[in-house]
Design an enzyme around this catalytic site. Structure first.
Site, PDB file in Angstrom:
ATOM      1  N   LYS A  37       0.832  -1.204   0.000  1.00  0.00           N
ATOM      2  CA  LYS A  37       0.000   0.000   0.000  1.00  0.00           C
ATOM      3  C   LYS A  37       0.868   1.256   0.000  1.00  0.00           C
ATOM      4  O   LYS A  37       1.857   1.335   0.736  1.00  0.00           O
ATOM      5  CB  LYS A  37      -0.904   0.037   1.236  1.00  0.00           C
ATOM      6  CG  LYS A  37      -1.957  -1.059   1.271  1.00  0.00           C
ATOM      7  CD  LYS A  37      -2.849  -0.892   2.494  1.00  0.00           C
ATOM      8  CE  LYS A  37      -3.954  -1.930   2.528  1.00  0.00           C
ATOM      9  NZ  LYS A  37      -4.832  -1.747   3.715  1.00  0.00           N
ATOM     10  N   ARG A 171     -13.670  11.724  10.227  1.00  0.00           N
ATOM     11  CA  ARG A 171     -14.470  12.709   9.496  1.00  0.00           C
ATOM     12  C   ARG A 171     -15.832  12.107   9.184  1.00  0.00           C
ATOM     13  O   ARG A 171     -16.049  10.903   9.367  1.00  0.00           O
ATOM     14  CB  ARG A 171     -13.777  13.093   8.184  1.00  0.00           C
ATOM     15  CG  ARG A 171     -13.498  11.881   7.286  1.00  0.00           C
ATOM     16  CD  ARG A 171     -12.809  12.272   5.996  1.00  0.00           C
ATOM     17  NE  ARG A 171     -12.384  11.132   5.222  1.00  0.00           N
ATOM     18  CZ  ARG A 171     -13.151  10.399   4.427  1.00  0.00           C
ATOM     19  NH1 ARG A 171     -14.449  10.698   4.326  1.00  0.00           N
ATOM     20  NH2 ARG A 171     -12.661   9.386   3.742  1.00  0.00           N
TER      21      ARG A 171
END
Length: 233
Positions: A37, A171
């Site tokens: 990743k 968020r």
């Protein structure tokens, strides 16, 4: 034996890996299959699954190159790959007075190019005992961080019910209407109240999800970050 109140994390590198020699050593310790990743990645980009050791170095170079071109940062890290896991996220809400609740889970296992296509609540792949445990883990994690605001704790759940922590999205997410529809709670309103210093207006016992909500997201091949369309049923 009492169940642990902590979710494990997948075996992986301790931060970004260096050159190919170091990366190969870490990869052997993790085992295959594994996933490479991009450290600065996002939007499903910079992710490569490697099934065999013989494919590792070319995949490492390709992923690092792509990360450098797309994100301006070629650093990558390694992590064990779970080929049959479900991707489950738990919505949390916390105030600045130490109160934390979860608002149930959303299943986002149906994906294309590492992007979520369908979000569903409740998860069709979990029994309620496991779903409740994920909620408890999310609340415990948020409290340990003294977290405030809305957020999403994301987990991978294996076929045997083993849950591993993946990430915290600090968020509001575009999937939040799914949770709003089954709980009747306006997350945007609650987020603003918490930011203003108000205590939560309800406890965990007050949150009783009802029904099923599904959100479908289109991801055409040429879409931009802001062009996805959403339908909530």
């Amino acid at each position: 034996m009492a169940r642990s109140r902590c979710a494990s994390v997948l075996p992986g590198s301790d931060g970004p890996v260096g050159g190919a020699a170091e990366a190969e050593q870490v990869a052997r310790a993790i085992g295959f299959p594994l996933v490479i990743k991009a450290s600065a990645g996002g939007g499903g980009r910079g992710i490569t699954v490697v099934e065999r050791a013989a494919d590792f170095v070319p995949a490492l170079q390709q992923t690092s190159h792509q990360a450098r071109m797309v994100f301006g940062n070629g650093e990558v890290y390694l992590e064990r790959y779970l080929p049959a896991a479900r991707h489950v996220e738990v919505q949390i809400l916390a105030d600045t007075h130490g109160n934390v609740v979860h608002l149930g889970e959303r299943d986002c296992s149906l994906q294309r190019r590492n992007q979520k296509l369908v979000e569903e609540s409740p998860s069709p792949g979990l029994d309620r005992a496991l779903a409740d445990r994920l909620g408890e883990l999310a609340v415990t994690g948020a409290r340990s961080l003294a977290y405030s605001g809305v957020g999403t704790m994301e987990f991978l759940v294996g076929p045997d019910g083993t849950a591993t922590f993946m990430e915290l999205n600090a968020r509001i997410q575009v999937e939040h209407p799914v949770t709003e529809m089954v709980t009747g709670i306006d997350l945007i309103r609650e987020q603003i109240l918490v930011a203003a210093g108000e205590p939560l207006r309800f406890t965990q016992d007050d949150i009783r999800p009802s029904g099923v909500a599904i959100e479908c997201r289109s991801t055409p091949r040429t879409r931009t970050r802001d062009s996805a369309r959403h339908w909530v049923c």
